[in-house]
Scaffold this motif. Structure first.
Motif, PDB file in Angstrom:
ATOM      1  N   LEU A  17       0.854  -1.186   0.000  1.00 30.21           N
ATOM      2  CA  LEU A  17       0.000   0.000   0.000  1.00 30.21           C
ATOM      3  C   LEU A  17       0.887   1.233   0.000  1.00 30.21           C
ATOM      4  O   LEU A  17       1.727   1.408   0.897  1.00 30.21           O
ATOM      5  N   TYR A  18       0.676   2.104  -0.999  1.00 28.82           N
ATOM      6  CA  TYR A  18       1.530   3.292  -1.090  1.00 28.82           C
ATOM      7  C   TYR A  18       1.310   4.196   0.123  1.00 28.82           C
ATOM      8  O   TYR A  18       0.209   4.374   0.610  1.00 28.82           O
ATOM      9  N   GLY A  19       2.421   4.777   0.598  1.00 25.05           N
ATOM     10  CA  GLY A  19       2.389   5.609   1.786  1.00 25.05           C
ATOM     11  C   GLY A  19       2.620   4.824   3.058  1.00 25.05           C
ATOM     12  O   GLY A  19       2.816   5.408   4.121  1.00 25.05           O
ATOM     13  N   HIS A  20       2.606   3.510   2.948  1.00 26.22           N
ATOM     14  CA  HIS A  20       2.868   2.621   4.083  1.00 26.22           C
ATOM     15  C   HIS A  20       4.044   1.701   3.744  1.00 26.22           C
ATOM     16  O   HIS A  20       5.086   1.773   4.365  1.00 26.22           O
ATOM     17  N   ASP A  21       3.853   0.853   2.723  1.00 26.09           N
ATOM     18  CA  ASP A  21       4.907  -0.085   2.324  1.00 26.09           C
ATOM     19  C   ASP A  21       5.824   0.492   1.243  1.00 26.09           C
ATOM     20  O   ASP A  21       6.892  -0.060   0.985  1.00 26.09           O
ATOM     21  N   LEU A  22       5.400   1.554   0.607  1.00 27.77           N
ATOM     22  CA  LEU A  22       6.178   2.201  -0.455  1.00 27.77           C
ATOM     23  C   LEU A  22       6.188   3.702  -0.229  1.00 27.77           C
ATOM     24  O   LEU A  22       5.171   4.279   0.181  1.00 27.77           O
ATOM     25  N   ASP A  23       7.336   4.333  -0.524  1.00 27.03           N
ATOM     26  CA  ASP A  23       7.449   5.783  -0.457  1.00 27.03           C
ATOM     27  C   ASP A  23       8.718   6.195  -1.210  1.00 27.03           C
ATOM     28  O   ASP A  23       9.443   5.329  -1.722  1.00 27.03           O
ATOM     29  N   PRO A  24       9.024   7.487  -1.303  1.00 30.23           N
ATOM     30  CA  PRO A  24      10.176   7.917  -2.104  1.00 30.23           C
ATOM     31  C   PRO A  24      11.536   7.469  -1.582  1.00 30.23           C
ATOM     32  O   PRO A  24      12.532   7.590  -2.311  1.00 30.23           O
ATOM     33  N   THR A  25      11.609   6.946  -0.356  1.00 26.70           N
ATOM     34  CA  THR A  25      12.897   6.444   0.134  1.00 26.70           C
ATOM     35  C   THR A  25      13.181   5.019  -0.345  1.00 26.70           C
ATOM     36  O   THR A  25      14.275   4.493  -0.122  1.00 26.70           O
ATOM     37  N   ILE A  26      12.208   4.402  -0.983  1.00 25.14           N
ATOM     38  CA  ILE A  26      12.292   2.996  -1.381  1.00 25.14           C
ATOM     39  C   ILE A  26      12.325   2.901  -2.899  1.00 25.14           C
ATOM     40  O   ILE A  26      11.518   3.541  -3.586  1.00 25.14           O
ATOM     41  N   ASP A  27      13.230   2.082  -3.444  1.00 24.30           N
ATOM     42  CA  ASP A  27      13.240   1.874  -4.898  1.00 24.30           C
ATOM     43  C   ASP A  27      12.554   0.546  -5.219  1.00 24.30           C
ATOM     44  O   ASP A  27      12.231  -0.241  -4.318  1.00 24.30           O
ATOM     45  N   PRO A  28      12.292   0.263  -6.508  1.00 21.17           N
ATOM     46  CA  PRO A  28      11.536  -0.941  -6.861  1.00 21.17           C
ATOM     47  C   PRO A  28      12.175  -2.257  -6.416  1.00 21.17           C
ATOM     48  O   PRO A  28      11.448  -3.207  -6.102  1.00 21.17           O
ATOM     49  N   VAL A  29      13.487  -2.334  -6.394  1.00 22.56           N
ATOM     50  CA  VAL A  29      14.143  -3.580  -5.989  1.00 22.56           C
ATOM     51  C   VAL A  29      13.965  -3.778  -4.487  1.00 22.56           C
ATOM     52  O   VAL A  29      13.626  -4.880  -4.024  1.00 22.56           O
ATOM     53  N   GLU A  30      14.181  -2.731  -3.708  1.00 22.58           N
ATOM     54  CA  GLU A  30      13.968  -2.817  -2.262  1.00 22.58           C
ATOM     55  C   GLU A  30      12.519  -3.165  -1.949  1.00 22.58           C
ATOM     56  O   GLU A  30      12.232  -3.907  -1.015  1.00 22.58           O
ATOM     57  N   GLY A  31      11.592  -2.618  -2.750  1.00 22.17           N
ATOM     58  CA  GLY A  31      10.165  -2.856  -2.521  1.00 22.17           C
ATOM     59  C   GLY A  31       9.669  -4.189  -3.034  1.00 22.17           C
ATOM     60  O   GLY A  31       8.470  -4.465  -2.992  1.00 22.17           O
TER      61      GLY A  31
END
Length: 380
Positions: free
Chosen positions: A247-261
């Motif tokens: 869920l964006y804003g929780h599990d994903l944000d600008p500090t995270i890139d696609p590989v990390e996510g």
């Protein structure tokens, strides 16, 4: 604070929160309304667990009209989009969809979104919490000869569950021909609508975009069927968590890139070879050499849910944080997602979460927690 001041503050908060076109419909159905992404939205009707299990067995109707529905048109739209996302948009055939990621200049995730080739234009669905930021970013970044429209006069419904196809095809028979990640245009009672076989629950289902003025009638027609009930945000969250969907804003944000996510699948083969998307050096480096951290699933020992923000430990060393968590009705136990060092990301790795000052044992688990039930072959 006096009672009058408190009332004034509550009125100000409510006035600052928008209502969905179906707001009165939700309230009449018994929806318990909460603020989410700047809107009043139903978190539940009968109860989160009952609604969750209903979707797994039947079909649930979700109102996701808070999300942003955009269309892009003009010369070389696909090529322009590829300067902002890591997907192969040029290869997307009419009637096909692709999950992708809007990236900042360093490869951080600004949003996750769906892109559809609609033939004469590209449709994009973005998250409600950041849709205005997305619109600003797109308008600033795309060439001036590309037209961006925000379709605020259309709502968006998600019909999810194994009986979704049975229900929807009573109203729109031609939808039966769609398979996962395909889309089409249709009409209902003389109104133009758009349907995709997609959703965010892990179940088979559809998302239906239709004019605001027919949302009530269409929702009533679906919920009059024995297979369909209205479902709130609470069950949508537990369903997507069981499906391993961030869920964006929780599990994903600008500090995270696609590989990390754990979203490397969204980086198409051609783009991996050619680059040319924001943060390509960082992201391609992580693909080649591994990223320092990774989003993982967690099975939680016992019955105590581990919520967002809980710290994760390897022994006495703090190693990460939980980004989503709660009780999983279909699993019958608490589950979570979080970020840990890549060296501790293998399924079966034992770690711990801190809850109310106590350590709770967790085990890194493969996702999804519940298998996806998407229809990938022709027919239903």
């Amino acid at each position: 604070m006096t009672e009058t001041e408190q009332l004034d503050e509550e009125v100000a908060i409510e006035a600052a929160t928008e209502v969905l076109p179906l707001d009165a419909w939700h309230r009449a159905k018994g929806g318990r309304m909460v603020e989410f992404a700047g809107y009043w939205m139903p978190i539940q009707y009968e109860g989160i667990m009952a609604e969750h299990l209903w979707v797994r067995e039947h079909a649930g109707l979700f109102d996701v009209s808070h999300m942003g529905q955009l269309t892009l048109s003009g010369d070389k739209v696909a090529e322009a989009l590829e300067t902002l996302v890591p997907g192969d948009i040029s290869a997307l055939k009419p009637g096909r969809m692709r999950y992708s990621l809007l990236l900042d200049e360093d490869g951080g995730i600004l949003d996750d979104l769906m892109i559809t080739n609609e033939g004469d234009q590209y449709g994009i669905v973005v998250n409600g919490a950041v849709k205005w930021e997305d619109i600003g970013h797109l308008r600033e970044s795309l060439p001036d000869d590309i037209t961006l429209n925000h379709n605020e006069d259309y709502g968006l419904l998600a019909l999810q569950g194994p009986k979704a196809v049975t229900a929807l095809t009573r109203l729109v028979p031609e939808a039966v021909g769609l398979v996962f990640m395909q889309a089409m245009r249709a009409t209902w009672n003389g109104h133009a609508i758009a349907i995709s076989r997609s959703g965010y629950t892990g179940e088979d289902g559809f998302e239906i975009s239709l004019p605001n003025e027919v949302l009530n009638a269409f929702s009533d027609a679906l919920c009059a069927m024995d297979e369909v009930k209205p479902i709130g945000l609470g069950a949508r969250d537990s369903l997507r968590l069981e499906a391993g969907l961030p869920l964006y804003g929780h599990d994903l944000d600008p500090t995270i890139d696609p590989v990390e996510g754990d979203l490397a699948f969204a980086i198409s083969k051609r783009r991996r070879e050619e680059g040319g998307f924001p943060g390509a050096a960082r992201i391609l480096g992580h693909l080649a050499d591994g990223s320092p951290r990774k989003r993982v699933g967690l099975l939680v020992d016992g019955k105590m849910p581990v919520r967002e923000g809980a710290k994760l430990f390897d022994g006495n060393t703090e190693i990460g944080v939980v980004t989503s968590g709660g009780f999983a009705p279909s699993v019958g136990a608490p589950i979570a997602m979080g970020y840990v060092p890549t060296g501790l990301s293998e399924p079966g790795t034992a770690i711990a979460a801190e809850v109310r000052g106590k350590r709770v044992a967790c085990t890194v688990a493969a996702m999804p927690f519940v298998p996806h039930n998407y229809v990938r072959k022709t027919g239903a």
